[in-house]
Scaffold this motif. Structure first.
Motif, short mmCIF file in Angstrom:
data_model
loop_
_atom_site.label_atom_id
_atom_site.label_comp_id
_atom_site.label_asym_id
_atom_site.label_seq_id
_atom_site.Cartn_x
_atom_site.Cartn_y
_atom_site.Cartn_z
N GLY A 117 -2.09 3.05 9.55
CA GLY A 117 -3.03 3.88 8.77
C GLY A 117 -4.45 3.37 8.87
O GLY A 117 -4.84 2.66 9.80
N ASP A 118 -5.25 3.73 7.87
CA ASP A 118 -6.69 3.49 7.91
C ASP A 118 -7.07 2.02 8.04
O ASP A 118 -8.17 1.70 8.49
CB ASP A 118 -7.35 4.05 6.63
N GLY B 280 0.82 -1.20 0.00
CA GLY B 280 0.00 0.00 0.00
C GLY B 280 0.85 1.25 0.00
O GLY B 280 1.72 1.43 0.87
N TRP C 185 -13.80 2.55 -0.96
CA TRP C 185 -15.16 3.08 -0.83
C TRP C 185 -16.20 1.98 -0.80
O TRP C 185 -16.11 1.01 -1.53
CB TRP C 185 -15.47 4.03 -2.00
N GLN D 62 -14.96 18.32 0.17
CA GLN D 62 -13.83 18.76 -0.67
C GLN D 62 -14.17 18.59 -2.15
O GLN D 62 -13.88 19.45 -2.98
CB GLN D 62 -12.61 17.89 -0.40
N ASN E 130 -5.66 20.47 6.34
CA ASN E 130 -5.30 20.32 7.75
C ASN E 130 -3.99 19.56 7.94
O ASN E 130 -3.77 18.94 8.96
CB ASN E 130 -6.44 19.60 8.50
N ARG F 232 -7.04 9.93 9.05
CA ARG F 232 -6.49 11.22 8.61
C ARG F 232 -5.12 11.00 7.99
O ARG F 232 -4.40 10.07 8.33
CB ARG F 232 -6.32 12.18 9.80
N VAL F 233 -4.73 11.93 7.10
CA VAL F 233 -3.41 11.85 6.47
C VAL F 233 -2.31 11.89 7.54
O VAL F 233 -1.41 11.05 7.58
CB VAL F 233 -3.22 13.02 5.48
N PRO G 264 -0.47 7.53 2.25
CA PRO G 264 0.39 8.31 3.15
C PRO G 264 1.11 7.44 4.19
O PRO G 264 2.30 7.66 4.46
CB PRO G 264 -0.58 9.28 3.82
N ALA G 265 0.42 6.46 4.75
CA ALA G 265 1.04 5.64 5.80
C ALA G 265 2.19 4.82 5.22
O ALA G 265 3.29 4.78 5.79
CB ALA G 265 -0.01 4.73 6.44
N GLY H 163 -5.03 0.68 3.69
CA GLY H 163 -6.10 1.66 3.79
C GLY H 163 -7.50 1.07 3.67
O GLY H 163 -7.75 -0.07 4.08
N VAL I 254 -0.84 -7.16 -4.09
CA VAL I 254 -0.48 -8.34 -3.31
C VAL I 254 -1.75 -9.16 -3.14
O VAL I 254 -2.79 -8.63 -2.77
CB VAL I 254 0.08 -7.92 -1.93
N GLY J 4 -2.64 6.79 -2.56
CA GLY J 4 -3.81 6.23 -1.87
C GLY J 4 -5.00 7.16 -1.95
O GLY J 4 -5.17 7.91 -2.91
N GLN J 5 -5.84 7.09 -0.90
CA GLN J 5 -7.02 7.97 -0.88
C GLN J 5 -6.62 9.43 -0.91
O GLN J 5 -7.30 10.26 -1.51
CB GLN J 5 -7.80 7.77 0.40
N GLU K 292 2.06 -1.28 -4.65
CA GLU K 292 0.85 -0.44 -4.67
C GLU K 292 -0.08 -0.88 -5.81
O GLU K 292 0.34 -0.93 -6.96
CB GLU K 292 1.24 1.04 -4.80
N ARG K 293 -1.32 -1.16 -5.46
CA ARG K 293 -2.26 -1.72 -6.45
C ARG K 293 -2.63 -0.73 -7.56
O ARG K 293 -2.80 -1.10 -8.71
CB ARG K 293 -3.53 -2.16 -5.72
C1 LIG Z 1 -11.35 12.52 -1.23
C2 LIG Z 1 -10.66 12.39 0.11
C3 LIG Z 1 -10.29 13.54 0.79
C4 LIG Z 1 -9.62 13.44 2.02
N1 LIG Z 1 -9.24 14.57 2.64
C5 LIG Z 1 -8.53 14.52 3.79
C6 LIG Z 1 -8.07 15.71 4.42
O1 LIG Z 1 -8.30 16.82 3.95
N2 LIG Z 1 -7.33 15.58 5.54
C7 LIG Z 1 -7.03 14.37 6.10
O2 LIG Z 1 -6.33 14.32 7.09
N3 LIG Z 1 -7.49 13.22 5.53
C8 LIG Z 1 -8.23 13.26 4.40
N4 LIG Z 1 -8.69 12.11 3.81
C9 LIG Z 1 -8.41 10.82 4.47
C10 LIG Z 1 -6.99 10.37 4.17
O3 LIG Z 1 -6.75 10.49 2.79
C11 LIG Z 1 -6.77 8.93 4.61
O4 LIG Z 1 -7.00 8.86 5.98
C12 LIG Z 1 -5.35 8.47 4.30
O5 LIG Z 1 -5.13 8.51 2.92
C13 LIG Z 1 -5.11 7.05 4.81
O6 LIG Z 1 -3.82 6.67 4.42
P1 LIG Z 1 -3.41 5.14 4.32
O7 LIG Z 1 -2.02 5.15 3.80
O8 LIG Z 1 -3.68 4.46 5.59
O9 LIG Z 1 -4.39 4.45 3.28
P2 LIG Z 1 -4.82 4.82 1.75
O10 LIG Z 1 -4.62 6.26 1.51
O11 LIG Z 1 -6.17 4.25 1.64
O12 LIG Z 1 -3.79 4.02 0.88
C14 LIG Z 1 -3.82 2.61 0.81
C15 LIG Z 1 -3.20 2.17 -0.50
O13 LIG Z 1 -3.08 0.75 -0.49
C16 LIG Z 1 -3.33 0.24 -1.78
N5 LIG Z 1 -3.73 -1.17 -1.67
C17 LIG Z 1 -4.85 -1.67 -1.11
N6 LIG Z 1 -4.84 -3.03 -1.16
C18 LIG Z 1 -3.69 -3.38 -1.80
C19 LIG Z 1 -3.11 -4.62 -2.18
N7 LIG Z 1 -3.70 -5.79 -1.89
N8 LIG Z 1 -1.93 -4.63 -2.85
C20 LIG Z 1 -1.29 -3.44 -3.12
N9 LIG Z 1 -1.80 -2.24 -2.76
C21 LIG Z 1 -2.97 -2.20 -2.12
C22 LIG Z 1 -4.45 1.14 -2.30
O14 LIG Z 1 -4.49 1.14 -3.70
C23 LIG Z 1 -4.05 2.50 -1.71
O15 LIG Z 1 -3.28 3.25 -2.62
C24 LIG Z 1 -9.36 12.17 2.59
C25 LIG Z 1 -9.75 11.02 1.91
C26 LIG Z 1 -10.39 11.12 0.67
C27 LIG Z 1 -10.79 9.88 -0.06
#
Ligand SMILES: Cc1cc2nc3c(=O)[nH]c(=O)nc-3n(C[C@H](O)[C@H](O)[C@H](O)COP(=O)(O)OP(=O)(O)OC[C@H]3O[C@@H](n4cnc5c(N)ncnc54)[C@H](O)[C@@H]3O)c2cc1C
Length: 556
Positions: free
Chosen positions: A525-526, A237, A343, A387, A276, A534-535, A240-241, A340, A310, A266-267, A260-261
């Motif tokens: 992360g999420d 993944g 949807w 947003q 923020n 959150r990011v 951000p995390a 993460g 993966v 990511g989100q 990364e898929r």
């Molecule tokens: C439109 C939108 C606006 C947002 N705005 C804000 C904001 O203003 N401020 C804020 O703090 N937060 C915001 N968020 C929330 C924030 O983006 C998320 O909390 C944050 O991105 C989580 O990070 P993460 O790395 O845990 O997971 P994600 O960002 O969900 O990344 C996970 C990644 O893992 C990949 N993945 C999943 N399964 C697999 C697999 N089996 N093999 C390989 N890769 C895989 C996915 O493709 C994805 O790219 C927003 C979210 C969205 C959708």
């Protein structure tokens, strides 16, 4: 920037070589000189140049050629490159034909053979023509071009992937620009291949029919296969995390890979403006944040495989082995799961057939500009929906936010509520849920159930963006990693119930914070049970986990 082209055509190879030599010696510094000994060969060459988006400045053809004379060739070539200057090479006996060609076939000039000395009989006239051509020449776009249709899910998937991977490209909607002469010329140059949309044209002349992200990724040099089979740290993944973990891990000497898929970011990469995140007082787009993070990770030597999924996890002694979607495997000592959430799908009859054709989950930043002057519906009341509504309001005629509740106050940050209130073309529709969608090839209308009146209203809608909560997709972990009943991964203190260590846990310590029930496998992360979505918190967890990874690795 590729030099524009001077193309000369003559079936007499000696004359062809002579004119080619004279053109090259005078114009070789500024132009590429190409030649062909047949008009049909030259037309094929021109079609190829059209697909590469090259500029053609001059077409110079001999009048007497078998199969097709010079005038016929120049007329056909004009359909492909209308602004190229056209000139004939003629013998004295053909002077009359050449003069009438100037009048009737819009040919710019004719040269008599032999043209010696060229400084008198060739270059002055050509200089004039080329100056003229240069004055109105706009250098063509030199990157990737994607031809497709707005409502095609595969075109949308590809554009979204390219945008999120920060690969510059030019989008040509062949339906939307069907009357544009340049689009027509491009489709003609493609011939029957034009039905295999999306078509991707690369600057080196290569083309990809029915282009899919993985193939395009390979062609533009994005890595989808690992360089080696073993890493200190593998991260699943690239949100951000995962990116934060990679930067900290690699900067502290761990040989690190991210798988990364879709595309790194990511989100967060779908967010039009994150306001923020510490250190960016006027906010920044998720795409910008992802791009910076990718550059930073690569600088420390992180390998990023994308798009690559993966699909399976296996444990063999101290090794954690990941099976990838292409069948290859990667093993590592420490594994970080940062996948993460995705949807949740909206349940409404007919909705699946329009996904990517008017119905979109998440961001939609790629589509925002296409919504110029249209009605856009945003479903959901969280910050992500707010947003998106703000972003679409810059282009759409009107944006309607549909929420089930009676306000946004319990689900959205106040700064966004305030922005929405101050934006005249955003409307909030409360007590509303989508009950059905309608359309032929793409979304055209939606039915909205108004829960306060129990009535259904059917309204026109070309685009609907859905942000209704998200769930982790962790099935690929099988039964190895403990999760809660919604699929979020349990870590650290969540695994230690009433002083008990997780089942099968053999170490004489409890799981570290952010460590799962398998030593050396971490979740951040999420995707983690109890995480703050959150990011900043994802970035924080990814960075902190690396400290525990060092402790784990010191005892492997
Ligand atoms: C439109 C939108 C606006 C947002 N705005 C804000 C904001 O203003 N401020 C804020 O703090 N937060 C915001 N968020 C929330 C924030 O983006 C998320 O909390 C944050 O991105 C989580 O990070 P993460 O790395 O845990 O997971 P994600 O960002 O969900 O990344 C996970 C990644 O893992 C990949 N993945 C999943 N399964 C697999 C697999 N089996 N093999 C390989 N890769 C895989 C996915 O493709 C994805 O790219 C927003 C979210 C969205 C959708």
């Amino acid at each position: 920037m590729a030099k524009p082209i001077l193309l000369t055509v003559d079936d007499d190879v000696d004359v062809l070589r002579a004119i080619e030599r004279d053109l090259r010696s005078q114009y070789g510094g500024d132009y590429r000189v190409l030649s062909s000994d047949s008009p049909h060969g030259a037309l094929d060459l021109l079609n190829g140049l059209k697909l590469r988006n090259d500029g053609v400045a001059l077409l110079l053809a001999d009048q007497r050629m078998p199969q097709m004379d010079g005038i016929g060739f120049l007329q056909a070539a004009r359909q492909i490159f209308p602004s190229a200057k056209r000139a004939l090479l003629t013998a004295y006996a053909d002077t009359n034909a050449a003069i009438s060609a100037i009048n009737e076939a819009n040919i710019d000039y004719f040269f008599l053979k032999p043209w010696d000395p060229p400084s008198e009989h060739l270059y002055p006239q050509l200089n004039d023509m080329l100056d003229d051509w240069r004055a109105s020449y706009r250098p063509p776009f030199q990157g990737i071009r994607v031809l497709g249709t707005r409502w095609s899910p595969s075109s949308y998937e590809l554009r979204d992937f390219l945008a999120r991977s920060h690969v510059p490209y030019q989008w040509i909607d062949v339906e939307g620009s069907a009357n544009d002469p340049e689009t027509k010329r491009l489709l003609e140059a493609l011939g029957p291949d034009a039905s295999e949309l999306p078509v991707v044209l690369f600057p080196d002349g290569a083309k990809l029919l029915n282009g899919a992200p993985a193939e395009v990724a390979q062609k533009v040099g994005l890595r989808t296969r690992a360089e080696t089979s073993f890493y200190d740290l593998a991260i699943v993944g690239g949100g951000p995390a995962g990116l934060a973990a990679a930067v900290y891990g690699a900067s502290e000497g761990l040989h690190t890979v991210i798988i990364e898929r879709e595309a790194p970011g990511g989100q967060a990469g779908m967010s039009s403006r994150i306001e923020n995140y510490l250190g960016f007082p006027s906010g920044l787009s998720g795409g910008d944040l992802a791009r910076r993070a990718v550059v930073q990770a690569k600088r420390f030597g992180v390998e990023i495989l994308a798009p690559q999924s993966v699909v399976e996890l296996r444990i063999e002694g101290p090794y954690r082995i990941l099976k990838l979607a292409d069948g290859s495997e990667i093993s590592c000592h420490a594994l970080m799961i940062a996948t993460g959430v995705q949807w949740r799908r909206l349940e409404a009859p007919g909705i699946d057939q329009f996904q990517g054709a008017g119905v979109y989950y998440g961001g939609g930043t790629t589509e925002a500009m296409s919504c110029k002057g249209e009605m856009v519906y945003v479903v959901g009341g969280a910050n992500s929906a707010g947003q998106a509504a703000m972003n679409f309001s810059k282009y759409a005629e009107r944006v309607v936010i549909l929420v089930r509740g009676d306000s946004l106050s319990s689900t959205m940050s106040q700064y966004l509520i305030d922005q929405i209130k101050q934006t005249p073309n955003i409307q909030l529709w409360t007590h509303a849920s989508v009950s059905q969608v309608h359309g032929d090839k793409h979304l055209e209308e939606i039915s909205v159930l108004c829960t306060d009146t129990d009535k259904i209203e059917r309204v026109p809608a070309t685009s609907m963006y859905i942000f209704i909560g998200a769930l982790p997709r962790t099935d690929w972990l099988g039964s190895t990693i403990e999760r809660d009943d919604r699929g979020f991964i349990l870590t650290g203190p969540d695994l230690v119930g009433e002083g008990q260590r997780p089942k099968g846990w053999t170490l004489d310590r409890a799981p570290f914070l952010l460590e799962t029930n398998v030593p050396g496998i971490f979740a951040v992360g999420d995707v983690r049970h109890g995480s703050v979505k959150r990011v900043a918190s994802g970035v924080g967890e990814g960075s902190v986990a690396v400290q525990f990874i060092h402790q784990y690795l010191s005892k492997v």
